[in-house]
Design an enzyme around this catalytic site. Sequence first.
Site, PDB file in Angstrom:
ATOM      1  N   ASP A 285       2.640  10.137 -11.980  1.00 21.89           N
ATOM      2  CA  ASP A 285       3.245  10.271 -10.661  1.00 21.89           C
ATOM      3  C   ASP A 285       3.310  11.772 -10.318  1.00 21.89           C
ATOM      4  OD1 ASP A 285       4.410   9.751  -8.242  1.00 21.89           O
ATOM      5  OD2 ASP A 285       5.992   8.465  -9.010  1.00 21.89           O
TER       6      ASP A 285
HETATM    7  C1  BGC Z   1       6.083   8.763  -5.634  1.00 22.11           C
HETATM    8  C2  BGC Z   1       4.868   7.866  -5.715  1.00 22.11           C
HETATM    9  C3  BGC Z   1       3.778   8.367  -4.821  1.00 22.11           C
HETATM   10  C4  BGC Z   1       3.474   9.802  -5.158  1.00 22.11           C
HETATM   11  C5  BGC Z   1       2.367  10.381  -4.319  1.00 22.11           C
HETATM   12  C6  BGC Z   1       5.738  10.225  -5.754  1.00 22.11           C
HETATM   13  O1  BGC Z   1       6.823  11.025  -5.440  1.00 22.11           O
HETATM   14  O2  BGC Z   1       6.994   8.381  -6.636  1.00 22.11           O
HETATM   15  O3  BGC Z   1       5.217   6.556  -5.399  1.00 22.11           O
HETATM   16  O4  BGC Z   1       2.652   7.554  -4.933  1.00 22.11           O
HETATM   17  O5  BGC Z   1       4.644  10.574  -4.959  1.00 22.11           O
HETATM   18  O6  BGC Z   1       2.763  10.562  -3.023  1.00 22.11           O
END
Ligand code: BGC
Length: 757
Positions: A285
């Site tokens: 993530d």
């Molecule tokens: C979130 C994810 C997301 C990623 C990219 C993160 O902060 O937890 O769900 O896909 O950012 O935007």
Amino acid sequence: MLTKKTIITLFAAGAALCATAKPKAPADMDSFIDNLMSKMTLEEKIGQLNLPVSGILTGDAKSENVAENIRGGHTGGVFGVKGAAEIRKLQDIAVKESRLGIPLVFGLDVIHGYQTTFPIPLAQASSWDMSAIERMAQIAGDEASSSGINWVYSPMVDVCRDPRWGRIAEGPGEDPYLGAEIAKAMVRGFQGEDLKDKNTVMACVKHFALYGAPDGGRDYNTVDMSRQRLLNEYILPYKAAAEAGAGSFMASFNTFENIPATANSYLLTDLLRKQWGFDGMVVSDYTGVLEMISHGIGDYQTVAARALKAGTDMDMVSEAYKNTLAKSLEEGKVSMEDIDRAVRRVLEMKYRLGLFDDPYRYTDTKREAATVYKPAYREEARRLAAECMVLLENKDGVLPLKGAEKIALIGPLGNSAANMPGMWSVPDADRKPVSLYEGMKEVFGDKVRYAKGCDALADAELEKKVSPGQNPERTGQSAAEMKAEALKLAAESDVIVAAMGELSEMTGEGASRANIVVPEPQEELLKALKETGKPIVLVLFTGRPLVLTWEKDNLDAILNVWFAGSEAGGAIADVLAGKVNPSGKLPVSFPYHVGQIPVHYNSMMTGRPMPEGVSYIKYRSNYQDIPNQPLYPFGYGKSYTEFEISPVALSSSEMAPDGTVTASVTVTNKGAVEGKETVQLYIRDTVAESTRPVKELKGFEKVTLKPGESKEVTFTVTPDMLKYYNHDLEYVLEPGEFEIMAGPDSQNLSKALLTVK
Ligand code: BGC
């Protein structure tokens, strides 16, 4: 040295192979990738594992020098950028200016639609209509892929039983079975038949695993759970998505057994790959690798090495792989096999998407112009949005509105286009969503008049913070002026439609709330409106279950519209007018009181159960001051018609461990209008080696019935529905007695006994 020309020839050869190959042709893919990898330097290999962000930021950190890194071969993909032309520019740098010309993959959070937005995922789950959900994903995939995106960070399938957690809005709710059905529908919708098709995108299942179970409902907080609970109560949607062929997974921010998921080899390697046979790519993530320093499990170099070894292939935003893996290789902290394994998975992903055939396949600006936000998709979005709304109360048939009334639309969400789509929607500013007022004017004409009545939150500063980047839409009027205006309008009208609840960004990431009620100024206004004696219909906007005890007792109707996407305004008006009969059912319990949380229908049997319908008893598992039951249970939702469901009948009261029986009910529409009912099947394993839940959802079917019409709904009870993971984590069916239950929601069920011999 390899020249550009040889590379192009190499890709052209790959393209020729692809053109004749079946979607997944591992032999061809393997030899193509072997060949390519043999040409790559260590630096270029590590570059493929680096995923920077550009454009839309979803965290504090920002990637620098994106173009330069692409040119230097230090980048495998980019996320956060939108638009065929913009993406083409970046792809051009990769293909024409980097040494090997390896195309980039482009990711984006397409959570509930792209430019045409659909209801938030929790709302979609309320439809219990898997073909509708599949269709929403398909349209989102078509629009996004026409706009350069080939990889979407969806479905989010984190089971959540704590509505304080803001990200409950993004997922399927509290139940693993419903979550698994949704996961499959979404993967099918996004990925279609063949990932190489221009209108499909690769799904990325997130957040693996257990992100939906943080202590106290506080985002990014610790998860503490046994493996048995993980397997029985949380894992099913992820597994179903993997089995449906999802191309990628995202590791979650949280810990499991005190190891962050990003470096958790039990989750990423043992479970995902060895047990389930997942052969796609795993991405961290946003700064998930870097954040392990704050988790206290190592420095920059150590956390990167730990993540790679555990099975995280691509590093989102941290740049820790890019900056430390070569050193770790030299020092023996990671092996060349570790690096090669991850690189291969990234290249396979690109191969499966057909990017080696044609790196520009998703960047056709003409297709983009003809596809995104097209009227046909917006019409579908309006229809599908109405399917997701849940009618919680409807006293004396106040809804649907009869059409002749003078309607007072009151509340801070009544004329707020920006707050319609819901958290995490990515439409450009010029794609203006339809506000409720606009939608109601279209349907009810000038019978509807509007007054804001109050601000959404009392604290203007907090309102700004919870709605980043959005105009909080404060009018500058004083609270007294707004209230007086609303009361005057109410007095001149026959019915009040109160558009109230949360602002859209009060759920989603980093949006936990402790006291999940209708915010204070709005609740006060509702109380003042109640004094007018006019019937009140609450159109509830929310991304999570709220505590609605006062509202249930005092209001005439409650229509929970969640956040219903770009066409919300029209869709809500359709339901208020009775053009669409609401059929949504809650995918999550609405608590009676915050102190009950976690409250969910599938709780475990306790040693001192509480008899139903009784108030406090000492020495029982209960509360002195509130009931055990939620205010609105899982699976609940009303209709403008009445349904009757007959007692459940089994084809046999006995079953062999490898046999099946059927469970049937007859559903009848007893009312005057056509409607849809979702019949739900639950099972309780009454005696097992381990304590089991009081009931678990195992099947459902949504049927449409004309007035007076009946249909038989039949479920096949299979051995798999009776199995669970025992204390030794074996997946077993233990013979004995099971209760087979069916009905319209998790509380109103008839039951029959089944003995497995
Ligand atoms: C979130 C994810 C997301 C990623 C990219 C993160 O902060 O937890 O769900 O896909 O950012 O935007």
